[in-house]
Design a protein around this motif. Sequence first.
Motif, short mmCIF file in Angstrom:
data_model
loop_
_atom_site.label_atom_id
_atom_site.label_comp_id
_atom_site.label_asym_id
_atom_site.label_seq_id
_atom_site.Cartn_x
_atom_site.Cartn_y
_atom_site.Cartn_z
N LEU A 87 5.61 7.93 6.21
CA LEU A 87 4.88 9.17 6.45
C LEU A 87 3.40 8.95 6.68
O LEU A 87 2.71 9.82 7.20
CB LEU A 87 5.08 10.14 5.28
CG LEU A 87 6.52 10.64 5.06
CD1 LEU A 87 6.58 11.56 3.86
CD2 LEU A 87 7.02 11.37 6.30
N ALA A 88 2.86 7.81 6.27
CA ALA A 88 1.44 7.53 6.47
C ALA A 88 1.16 7.35 7.95
O ALA A 88 1.99 6.85 8.71
CB ALA A 88 1.04 6.29 5.70
N ALA A 89 -0.04 7.76 8.38
CA ALA A 89 -0.44 7.55 9.77
C ALA A 89 -0.68 6.07 10.01
O ALA A 89 -1.37 5.41 9.25
CB ALA A 89 -1.71 8.35 10.07
N CYS A 90 -0.11 5.55 11.09
CA CYS A 90 -0.33 4.15 11.44
C CYS A 90 -1.79 3.92 11.80
O CYS A 90 -2.38 2.92 11.43
CB CYS A 90 0.57 3.77 12.61
SG CYS A 90 0.28 2.12 13.28
N CYS A 91 -2.36 4.87 12.52
CA CYS A 91 -3.74 4.73 13.00
C CYS A 91 -4.60 5.82 12.36
O CYS A 91 -4.32 7.01 12.52
CB CYS A 91 -3.79 4.84 14.52
SG CYS A 91 -5.42 4.55 15.23
N GLY A 92 -5.62 5.43 11.62
CA GLY A 92 -6.50 6.39 10.96
C GLY A 92 -7.57 5.67 10.19
O GLY A 92 -8.03 4.60 10.60
N SER A 93 -7.96 6.22 9.06
CA SER A 93 -9.00 5.59 8.25
C SER A 93 -8.97 6.18 6.85
O SER A 93 -8.41 7.24 6.61
CB SER A 93 -10.38 5.80 8.87
OG SER A 93 -10.67 7.18 8.98
N GLY A 94 -9.56 5.47 5.92
CA GLY A 94 -9.73 6.01 4.58
C GLY A 94 -8.69 5.60 3.59
O GLY A 94 -8.80 5.90 2.41
N GLY A 95 -7.63 4.93 4.06
CA GLY A 95 -6.61 4.53 3.10
C GLY A 95 -5.89 5.73 2.52
O GLY A 95 -5.60 6.70 3.20
N GLY A 96 -5.61 5.66 1.22
CA GLY A 96 -4.88 6.75 0.58
C GLY A 96 -3.43 6.76 1.02
O GLY A 96 -2.96 5.88 1.74
N ASP A 97 -2.71 7.79 0.57
CA ASP A 97 -1.28 7.85 0.87
C ASP A 97 -0.99 8.03 2.36
O ASP A 97 0.07 7.63 2.84
CB ASP A 97 -0.64 9.00 0.09
CG ASP A 97 -0.59 8.73 -1.40
OD1 ASP A 97 -0.67 7.55 -1.79
OD2 ASP A 97 -0.51 9.71 -2.17
N TYR A 98 -1.93 8.66 3.10
CA TYR A 98 -1.63 9.01 4.49
C TYR A 98 -2.62 8.42 5.49
O TYR A 98 -2.54 8.71 6.67
CB TYR A 98 -1.57 10.53 4.63
CG TYR A 98 -0.60 11.13 3.65
CD1 TYR A 98 0.76 10.89 3.78
CD2 TYR A 98 -1.04 11.86 2.55
CE1 TYR A 98 1.67 11.40 2.86
CE2 TYR A 98 -0.15 12.38 1.63
CZ TYR A 98 1.21 12.13 1.79
OH TYR A 98 2.10 12.62 0.86
N ASN A 99 -3.58 7.59 5.02
CA ASN A 99 -4.53 6.90 5.89
C ASN A 99 -5.37 7.88 6.71
O ASN A 99 -5.73 7.60 7.85
CB ASN A 99 -3.79 5.93 6.83
CG ASN A 99 -4.73 4.90 7.46
OD1 ASN A 99 -5.75 4.55 6.88
ND2 ASN A 99 -4.39 4.43 8.65
#
Length: 382
Positions: free
Chosen positions: A300-312
């Motif tokens: 469920l986490a975004a492959c591309c993003g930033s910030g880490g966490g459960d969903y990036n």
Amino acid sequence: MAIASSVFLCLFFALAYLHAQLAGGCYTSIFSFGDSLADTGNLLLVTGSDGTSVGRLPYGETFFHRPTGRFSDGRLMIDFIAQAMGLPFVRPYLAGGVGGGGFRHGVNFAVGGATALDAHYFESMGMEIKGANYSLSVQLEWFRRLLPSLCSSASGCAALMSDALFLVGEIGGNDYNGPFFAGRSLSEITAMVPDVVRAITSAVDELIGMGARTMVVPGNFPIGCSAAYLSLFQNEKRERTGCIKWLNDFAEYHNRLLEEELRQRRRRHPGLTISYADYYQAAMEIYAAPQDHGFGESPLAACCGSGGGDYNLNSTAQCGEEGSNVCSDPSRQISWDGLHLTEAAYRVTAGGLLGRHITPSIARDCPELNWTVPGDGYVSSS
């Protein structure tokens, strides 16, 4: 002049009907309307690579190995549908019809960020739509203006419309995304749903009036499983799938209204194919058993993003912007950038759409096609 125009229209639709009776039922072109889930480059052509992150890597890295304006790492649902039909990728309208086969095999009018409702609707709610208005009615006007250049006679236009597959969406998601992300109440957004559905089905009515014979109208994805919504509503209760139930209930409400409107049109037009594409169930099959479809333990986490966490998605840097990151293997993730899917997820949902998650099936009109999602060896001129 009015009499001559009426005679032409009568001749046009008579020929359209005759052609439909004689044609073999296979589709020779695709005309697509929608938003970023179907956009194959229109927004990028409007803004340029500096105006949208979708014009920069890692967008497009998996299949095209370059950004094409698609909101994914590779192909979209429309690309897999075109491949199954043996057609080239559908060219974006704003690229023009010159070169690369032009618009001979169809046109894609979908634009990232487009809404079903016009901008003035949101203005009446005290909301501003960012960027230009590329709503569904604007896209239909583009098609009306382009049509005379695609066919030069009544019989030619009748053949074109009869042999084409019209994809009316996915669209409507942005009508809800904006208000949800702006903090509007669930009751206020729920009250919008009949208007959004009406805008979509009005477009279907217009296309029928212009001679379209086969239309596919997708429903909404399960937004309660979207990484962007999961990040926004982090404290909400999760289902076994990890998704947020009340958001999925909202998506299903939209889909029920849309399905009923399409059923009414099938009763009024029994000679046409007006299909409901159940994107919701096709996607939920993945979320219910991700590892059965080849996805990882935290899909469920975004492959591309930033910030880490459960969903990036915990900081302001979006996918493609400086400071963002990308996972090592997008094929193991469902979500690409929080709102859009990876190519791997689109491949699975496209397979469901070409199979049992569409009513009625478009495969019945063209039984000689294999109607399976092709592999990676596909070569396109797009």
